[in-house]
Write a protein that holds these residues in place. Structure first.
Motif, short mmCIF file in Angstrom:
data_model
loop_
_atom_site.label_atom_id
_atom_site.label_comp_id
_atom_site.label_asym_id
_atom_site.label_seq_id
_atom_site.Cartn_x
_atom_site.Cartn_y
_atom_site.Cartn_z
N CYS A 1 66.90 14.95 57.20
CA CYS A 1 67.17 15.83 56.05
C CYS A 1 67.15 17.28 56.48
O CYS A 1 66.25 17.72 57.18
CB CYS A 1 66.12 15.58 54.98
SG CYS A 1 66.26 16.67 53.57
N CYS B 1 68.92 20.86 52.18
CA CYS B 1 69.96 21.71 51.62
C CYS B 1 69.96 21.65 50.11
O CYS B 1 70.54 22.51 49.46
CB CYS B 1 71.31 21.29 52.15
SG CYS B 1 71.75 19.62 51.70
N CYS C 1 75.20 13.61 50.64
CA CYS C 1 74.30 14.19 51.65
C CYS C 1 75.07 14.51 52.94
O CYS C 1 75.67 13.63 53.53
CB CYS C 1 73.18 13.22 51.95
SG CYS C 1 72.13 13.79 53.30
N CYS D 1 71.89 17.16 47.24
CA CYS D 1 71.69 15.91 46.52
C CYS D 1 71.04 16.17 45.16
O CYS D 1 71.38 15.54 44.17
CB CYS D 1 70.84 14.96 47.34
SG CYS D 1 69.31 15.69 47.91
S1 SF4 Z 1 68.35 17.82 50.80
FE1 SF4 Z 1 69.33 15.95 50.08
S2 SF4 Z 1 71.50 16.24 50.56
FE2 SF4 Z 1 70.38 17.74 51.76
S3 SF4 Z 1 70.02 16.72 53.72
FE3 SF4 Z 1 68.20 16.33 52.47
S4 SF4 Z 1 68.62 14.38 51.51
FE4 SF4 Z 1 70.58 15.12 52.28
#
Ligand code: SF4
Ligand code: SF4
Lengths: 359, 121, 110
Positions: C84, C87, C63, C90
């Motif tokens: 978060c 994106c 992340c 993850c």
């Molecule tokens: S989508 Fe997943 S990887 Fe991206 S910021 Fe949020 S928790 Fe982190």
């Protein structure tokens, strides 16, 4: 002798979307000089990028700018790919162009709306921004975000555009063209708009060359410069004609951007028409090593990335020079000699993006 | 990879930049990297989409002469280098005195010594 | 290139738009009472299926925003929705594919 007054313009000003301060030196109503002070939104992004691995950095780098985010990630990924000798699949290259040119359209529309707002033409501003929603919607549908697309990655793109959405992209292009034909006469021919833009903030070709301005600001002053001509990525397959104007005033800058809107639509269509089948992403292994300079033409001009890897997954240096950074010295040359009430229009005419500038 | 790099020293920098200026190059920007033992400064110039770089090796504590009297557009980036890397720049035509990017209470020279800064896990 | 008529000098260029807009519905919606269907691909908010998750912590390592915290014992997977950046990195990294990016925005009352 006339008395000189110094007034601060910004950092908070109704016309400025982002904080920059100019100290204007006035003689009566004439502005005779301007001194910028930047640094209100320095975020230490270059430093932060050295503490994230090179894939995580993509998401960070996209957030350098809130308007041309995709082009930042594209420039960065091209740099890393050059460093790691990765050959991007042709489909990914074409998809990148589709998104990049849609970003250019939405950025120019945003700018046009703000320009209309800066001289008080509120209804035109809303008309243009309504049109901008069309582009944002199609980007949301294809990429999953309105502005932060998050689709570019090292080795290609993270999402494909399936055939039914490709059709939709083309339909949107037609819709946009109809929208443009509707409001562009107001920008280019309206009497009141012309009164505010023609002959205001003139930047001659000599000064433009000397101050090293880039993008539409340079092109409106007659400098032939558009980095897409240098044929990076899939631009190698298309002929991009730089849109040149000679007058160097705010009106010329609007004209350049209006023509670029149509040019971008054209490029999206060409890119869709020549979209190759196949993969859109290849896995990459290893870590970047070496030095590389990557340049891309953004809506505001050329951006430069200087990347230096050391064989680990963290970069030694991620340096970015954004177009507004290069245009600020040019702005200082435009302002002296104008009226105080023209300053907002002149500042907006370079399409300032301060958070890119300060990173 | 960068192919076109001309090494310069503190003494030859200004004359070389003057030469490049007369050949009608455009200054793109200056990139500064703190490599631990020394500081690496790259001057990027462009003409007809071709890039030319000057590379300057700067020992710690050395001053760098400003090129802003030749290229006015170097003013902002040189002030930035002065602020973020703590490298004194001599002869700036517009000197913010280390207060352009940073405020009174900010950390000093935040980007100095980058490669040594290990990522926090 | 803009079509030729766009370049002709005309006065009152906005009147046409004005009349057109008078006869049309507003372009805006009365959010939150009327909401547009979210696009299927949109990254709205992140959910997890805790039954499948093996608490390996790969997602937390990947992340970019440090929004995830995973602990093996006692088993926990915590997302800070304010950190978060949506994106979806993850989701791609997870070996069990137990996370999903939902297209709706997360709402406080939902
Ligand atoms: S989508 Fe997943 S990887 Fe991206 S910021 Fe949020 S928790 Fe982190
Ligand atoms: S990567 Fe997947 S399986 Fe591993 S902890 Fe995260 S959600 Fe669970």
């Amino acid at each position: 002798m006339t008395r000189q007054t110094i007034i601060p313009f910004g950092p908070q000003h109704p016309v400025l979307p982002e904080p920059i301060q100019l100290k204007l030196v006035l003689e009566d109503k004439k502005v005779v000089g301007a001194i910028p002070s930047i640094g209100y939104i320095h975020r230490g992004l270059e430093k932060l990028a050295q503490q994230k691995d090179y894939i995580q950095s993509i998401f960070l780098i996209e957030r350098i700018c809130g308007i041309c985010s995709f082009l930042h990630s594209m420039a960065y990924c091209q740099g890393i790919e050059e460093m790691m000798n990765v050959e991007v699949p042709p489909r990914a290259n074409n998809l990148r162009i589709i998104w990049a040119e849609m970003h250019r359209i939405h950025s120019h529309l945003l700018w046009m709306g703000l320009l209309a707002d800066s001289f008080g033409f509120e209804s035109l501003f809303m008309e243009i921004w309504r049109c901008r929603e069309t582009v944002l919607d199609i980007m949301e549908e294809t990429a999953g975000g309105r502005v932060m697309l998050g689709v570019c990655t090292v080795g290609g793109v993270r999402r494909d555009i399936p055939p039914e959405l490709i059709k939709k992209v083309l339909a949107t292009c037609d819709e946009l063209q109809a929208h443009f034909d509707h409001f562009i006469p107001s920008i280019l021919n309206d009497y009141s708009v012309k009164q505010r833009t023609v002959g205001v903030g003139v930047l001659t070709k000599e000064v433009a060359l000397e101050r090293g301005v880039v993008g539409p600001v340079a092109r409106a002053s007659g400098v032939v410069m558009d980095h897409r001509v240098a044929k990076y990525g899939a631009y190698a397959n298309f002929d991009v004609e730089p849109q040149i104007e000679q007058d160097g005033d705010c009106y010329a800058r609007s004209k350049v951007r209006v023509r670029e809107l149509y040019q971008s639509l054209d490029l999206v269509r060409q890119s869709v028409a020549t979209l190759p089948e196949g993969e859109f992403n290849i896995p990459v292994k290893g870590n970047p090593d070496g030095e590389v300079i990557s340049r891309v033409e953004q809506p505001r001009g050329e951006v430069l990335y200087y990347l230096r890897g050391n064989g680990s997954k963290f970069l030694d240096r991620m340096r970015v020079r954004t177009p507004t950074f290069a245009n600020l010295p040019g702005l200082l040359a435009m302002i002296p000699g104008c009226e105080l009430s023209d300053v907002p229009v002149i500042i907006l005419s370079i399409d300032p993006c301060i958070s890119c500038t300060e990173r | 990879m960068i192919t076109n790099i001309i090494p310069v020293t503190l003494d030859t920098l200004l004359s070389k930049v003057g030469e490049i200026f007369l050949q009608k190059y455009r200054l793109i920007t200056i990139s500064c990297t703190d490599l631990g033992e020394y500081i690496d400064v790259l001057y990027h110039f462009d003409k007809n989409y071709e890039i030319t770089n000057l590379r300057l090796r700067l020992e710690r504590g050395q001053e760098v002469p400003s090129i802003s009297s030749i290229y006015f557009s170097a003013v902002i980036v040189e002030n930035e280098i002065q602020d973020l890397f703590g490298v004194p720049v001599k002869g700036l035509v517009l000197d913010y005195g280390g207060k352009m990017m940073l405020a009174e209470a900010s950390p000093k020279a935040p980007q100095a010594n980058c490669p040594a800064a290990a990522p926090a896990e | 290139m803009p079509p030729a008529y766009c370049l002709m000098p005309i006065m009152f260029t906005f009147v046409r738009t004005l009349f057109r807009n008078l006869s049309r519905k507003p372009a805006t919606r009365t959010y939150p009472f009327t909401q547009r269907e979210p696009f299927a691909n949109f990254r709205g908010h992140l959910t997890i299926d805790p039954a499948v998750c093996i608490y390996c912590g790969i997602c937390a390592k990947r992340c970019p925003a440090n929004a995830l915290v995973v602990a093996k014992s006692p088993k926990s997977w915590t997302l800070d929705p304010y950190k978060c950046i949506l994106c979806s990195y993850c989701v791609e990294a997870c070996p069990k594919k137990c996370m999903t990016m939902r297209p709706e925005h997360q709402r406080k009352d939902a």
